[in-house]
Design a protein around this motif. Sequence first.
Motif, mmCIF file in Angstrom:
data_model
loop_
_atom_site.group_PDB
_atom_site.id
_atom_site.type_symbol
_atom_site.label_atom_id
_atom_site.label_comp_id
_atom_site.label_asym_id
_atom_site.label_seq_id
_atom_site.Cartn_x
_atom_site.Cartn_y
_atom_site.Cartn_z
ATOM 1 N N ALA A 280 38.495 58.647 34.743
ATOM 2 C CA ALA A 280 38.704 57.289 33.943
ATOM 3 C C ALA A 280 40.066 57.114 34.008
ATOM 4 O O ALA A 280 41.062 58.038 33.353
ATOM 5 C CB ALA A 280 38.276 57.351 32.573
ATOM 6 N N THR A 281 40.863 56.218 34.808
ATOM 7 C CA THR A 281 42.230 55.826 34.821
ATOM 8 C C THR A 281 42.506 54.554 34.627
ATOM 9 O O THR A 281 42.043 53.593 35.233
ATOM 10 C CB THR A 281 42.807 56.234 36.470
ATOM 11 O OG1 THR A 281 42.337 57.625 36.560
ATOM 12 C CG2 THR A 281 44.291 56.029 36.399
ATOM 13 N N PHE A 282 43.386 54.224 33.571
ATOM 14 C CA PHE A 282 43.825 52.991 33.296
ATOM 15 C C PHE A 282 45.063 52.944 32.553
ATOM 16 O O PHE A 282 45.426 54.142 31.863
ATOM 17 C CB PHE A 282 42.759 52.179 32.547
ATOM 18 C CG PHE A 282 42.432 52.804 31.242
ATOM 19 C CD1 PHE A 282 42.973 52.331 30.082
ATOM 20 C CD2 PHE A 282 41.418 53.748 31.119
ATOM 21 C CE1 PHE A 282 43.067 52.888 28.734
ATOM 22 C CE2 PHE A 282 40.785 54.346 30.008
ATOM 23 C CZ PHE A 282 41.676 53.949 28.867
ATOM 24 N N ARG A 283 45.586 51.902 32.592
ATOM 25 C CA ARG A 283 46.945 51.913 31.654
ATOM 26 C C ARG A 283 46.902 50.928 30.671
ATOM 27 O O ARG A 283 46.643 49.511 30.988
ATOM 28 C CB ARG A 283 48.285 51.611 32.618
ATOM 29 C CG ARG A 283 49.611 51.979 31.828
ATOM 30 C CD ARG A 283 50.583 52.143 32.847
ATOM 31 N NE ARG A 283 51.706 52.709 31.914
ATOM 32 C CZ ARG A 283 53.173 52.845 32.669
ATOM 33 N NH1 ARG A 283 53.148 52.790 33.836
ATOM 34 N NH2 ARG A 283 54.055 53.229 31.856
ATOM 35 N N VAL B 116 34.298 51.389 36.988
ATOM 36 C CA VAL B 116 34.126 50.739 38.477
ATOM 37 C C VAL B 116 34.754 49.315 38.400
ATOM 38 O O VAL B 116 34.757 48.965 39.760
ATOM 39 C CB VAL B 116 32.381 50.427 38.698
ATOM 40 C CG1 VAL B 116 31.806 51.689 38.565
ATOM 41 C CG2 VAL B 116 31.981 49.575 37.319
ATOM 42 N N GLU B 117 35.426 48.934 37.589
ATOM 43 C CA GLU B 117 36.186 47.554 37.802
ATOM 44 C C GLU B 117 37.366 47.366 36.714
ATOM 45 O O GLU B 117 36.870 47.689 35.536
ATOM 46 C CB GLU B 117 35.229 46.220 37.649
ATOM 47 C CG GLU B 117 36.175 45.030 38.161
ATOM 48 C CD GLU B 117 35.319 43.865 38.774
ATOM 49 O OE1 GLU B 117 35.770 42.832 39.103
ATOM 50 O OE2 GLU B 117 33.971 43.987 39.029
ATOM 51 N N VAL C 146 32.435 58.169 24.271
ATOM 52 C CA VAL C 146 32.975 59.633 24.587
ATOM 53 C C VAL C 146 34.406 59.627 24.923
ATOM 54 O O VAL C 146 35.295 60.604 24.374
ATOM 55 C CB VAL C 146 32.113 60.412 25.808
ATOM 56 C CG1 VAL C 146 32.600 61.579 26.175
ATOM 57 C CG2 VAL C 146 30.771 60.610 25.177
ATOM 58 N N LEU C 147 34.696 58.657 25.682
ATOM 59 C CA LEU C 147 36.251 58.436 25.794
ATOM 60 C C LEU C 147 36.947 58.230 24.737
ATOM 61 O O LEU C 147 38.091 59.059 24.417
ATOM 62 C CB LEU C 147 36.432 57.273 26.927
ATOM 63 C CG LEU C 147 37.811 56.718 27.279
ATOM 64 C CD1 LEU C 147 38.752 58.000 28.107
ATOM 65 C CD2 LEU C 147 37.786 55.442 28.336
ATOM 66 N N ASP D 206 42.411 40.315 26.935
ATOM 67 C CA ASP D 206 43.530 40.364 28.146
ATOM 68 C C ASP D 206 42.919 41.018 29.522
ATOM 69 O O ASP D 206 43.288 40.236 30.441
ATOM 70 C CB ASP D 206 44.782 40.762 27.944
ATOM 71 C CG ASP D 206 45.325 40.207 26.768
ATOM 72 O OD1 ASP D 206 45.456 38.953 26.483
ATOM 73 O OD2 ASP D 206 45.672 40.805 25.599
ATOM 74 N N ARG D 207 42.387 42.150 29.450
ATOM 75 C CA ARG D 207 41.787 42.658 30.760
ATOM 76 C C ARG D 207 40.722 43.181 30.241
ATOM 77 O O ARG D 207 40.440 43.607 29.219
ATOM 78 C CB ARG D 207 42.900 43.856 31.310
ATOM 79 C CG ARG D 207 44.045 43.148 31.814
ATOM 80 C CD ARG D 207 45.076 44.172 32.431
ATOM 81 N NE ARG D 207 45.318 45.193 31.670
ATOM 82 C CZ ARG D 207 45.545 46.698 32.054
ATOM 83 N NH1 ARG D 207 44.825 47.130 32.878
ATOM 84 N NH2 ARG D 207 45.885 47.547 30.857
ATOM 85 N N VAL D 208 39.933 43.656 31.487
ATOM 86 C CA VAL D 208 38.657 44.274 31.002
ATOM 87 C C VAL D 208 38.250 45.423 31.936
ATOM 88 O O VAL D 208 38.889 45.431 33.141
ATOM 89 C CB VAL D 208 37.515 43.139 31.364
ATOM 90 C CG1 VAL D 208 36.193 43.946 31.504
ATOM 91 C CG2 VAL D 208 37.392 41.867 30.713
ATOM 92 N N ALA D 209 37.813 46.384 31.680
ATOM 93 C CA ALA D 209 37.448 47.628 32.201
ATOM 94 C C ALA D 209 36.000 47.946 32.087
ATOM 95 O O ALA D 209 35.437 47.846 31.105
ATOM 96 C CB ALA D 209 38.013 49.001 31.852
ATOM 97 N N VAL D 210 35.255 47.984 33.396
ATOM 98 C CA VAL D 210 33.541 48.015 33.302
ATOM 99 C C VAL D 210 33.575 49.581 33.533
ATOM 100 O O VAL D 210 34.030 50.049 34.608
ATOM 101 C CB VAL D 210 33.183 47.357 34.452
ATOM 102 C CG1 VAL D 210 31.468 47.049 34.219
ATOM 103 C CG2 VAL D 210 33.779 45.731 34.036
ATOM 104 N N MET D 211 32.476 50.236 32.806
ATOM 105 C CA MET D 211 32.380 51.487 32.958
ATOM 106 C C MET D 211 30.644 51.525 33.319
ATOM 107 O O MET D 211 29.774 50.834 32.606
ATOM 108 C CB MET D 211 32.557 52.263 31.653
ATOM 109 C CG MET D 211 32.200 53.900 31.682
ATOM 110 S SD MET D 211 32.769 54.875 30.350
ATOM 111 C CE MET D 211 34.328 55.198 30.807
#
Length: 322
Positions: A13-16, A241-242, A35-36, A230-235
Amino acid sequence: MRGAREIAAVTDATFRLHRGECLALIGESGCGKSVLASALLGLLPGNARTEGHAWLSGGRAGDERLGGGRAGEERPDGGRADRGGDRLDLLAADERTLARTVRGRRIGLVPQSPAAHLTPVRTVRSQLRETLRELTGRRDGEEAAAARAAFPADHLDRHPHQLSGGLAQRAATALALVGDAPLLLADEPTTGLDRALVDRTVDELRAQVDRGHTLLMITHDLAAAERIADRVAVMYAGRIVELADAEAFFGDPGPRHPYARGLLDALPERAFTPIPGMPPELGDLPAGCAFAPRCPRAADACAAVPPLTDGVACHHPRSDRA
C-alpha cells in the motif's frame, strides 16, 4: 496471523497524503481498509506483523503529511522517505510514542462506531473535559470543542445512549478534534446513518479539510467519497489498484481499473450492474492479479501481479475511450 497461517491483509500500500486534502480509500468490505487504519495508529492485534514504512511528517496544524515507501527511496512524486526533520515512522514507533505524541495530537481518529467509542456511563461534556485536559491542559472549553463538530451545546450533558446516531457521530468527531491534530483518520464514519446524516457528517468532515486539516477517509460509500474527496484510492484484496483525482474518477474519463469501473457501474444511479463473482478471501488469494477471476478483460498477462504504474495496477487498464 490466523492459527499457524499467515494472512497478508494489506500488501504494497503506497500513497502520499498531502496537507489540506482528503484522500478517500474505498473498496468492498473485507478488502483491508480498516486494517490499514489500525496499522497507522498502532492498534493491530499483538500477533500482527508489519513491514515497510508509514512516514508522518510535520507536526503543526495544517503541516502534516502521510506517505508510504522505503527509507531513502525515491517516490513517484519525487519525495524522499528519509529520516530528516521531524518525520516519524508510524510502523516502527513504540506504544509509548504513539500514545503520548501521535494519537489525538498528531492523528485524530473519527471511529466507525461512535457508540462503542464513547464511554456509555459518562456525559459528552465530561468526556470532552477529560480529553481537553489530557491533550491541551485546559480545564474548560467543552462548548467550543463541541461547536467545532456542530454538536449542540444543549446536548452536552446527555449520555451516549441518549443521542441519535448522527449526534453520537458528531460527539466522536468533536473528541477527535480536541487535540487539533493536523491529520484526521475517519474509519467508515457514516456506517449505519441514513442518507441525510451521511451527507451532513461528510460535509462537517469536509469543513475540517477546508480549515487546513488533512483527512484520510476510509469508506465503502461511494456517494460519500464523491462528496468529500480530492483524490481516491481503490483497494481490492489488500492492494491499492488505483489512485486518481476524484473529479476525473467520478466524472470524465472515469476509473481506469476494471474493478474500480465495476464499483461505479454497480451504483443504482449508474448502470446498476453488479460485479460478477465474489471477492477472494485474503487468506486464499489467487495467483497473479486477484481480480482476474472476476474481470472481463483478464488475459494471460494477469497470471503476474501488476505493479501500480501511473496510478493503476492493471496489465490492461481502460483508456479514456474504453
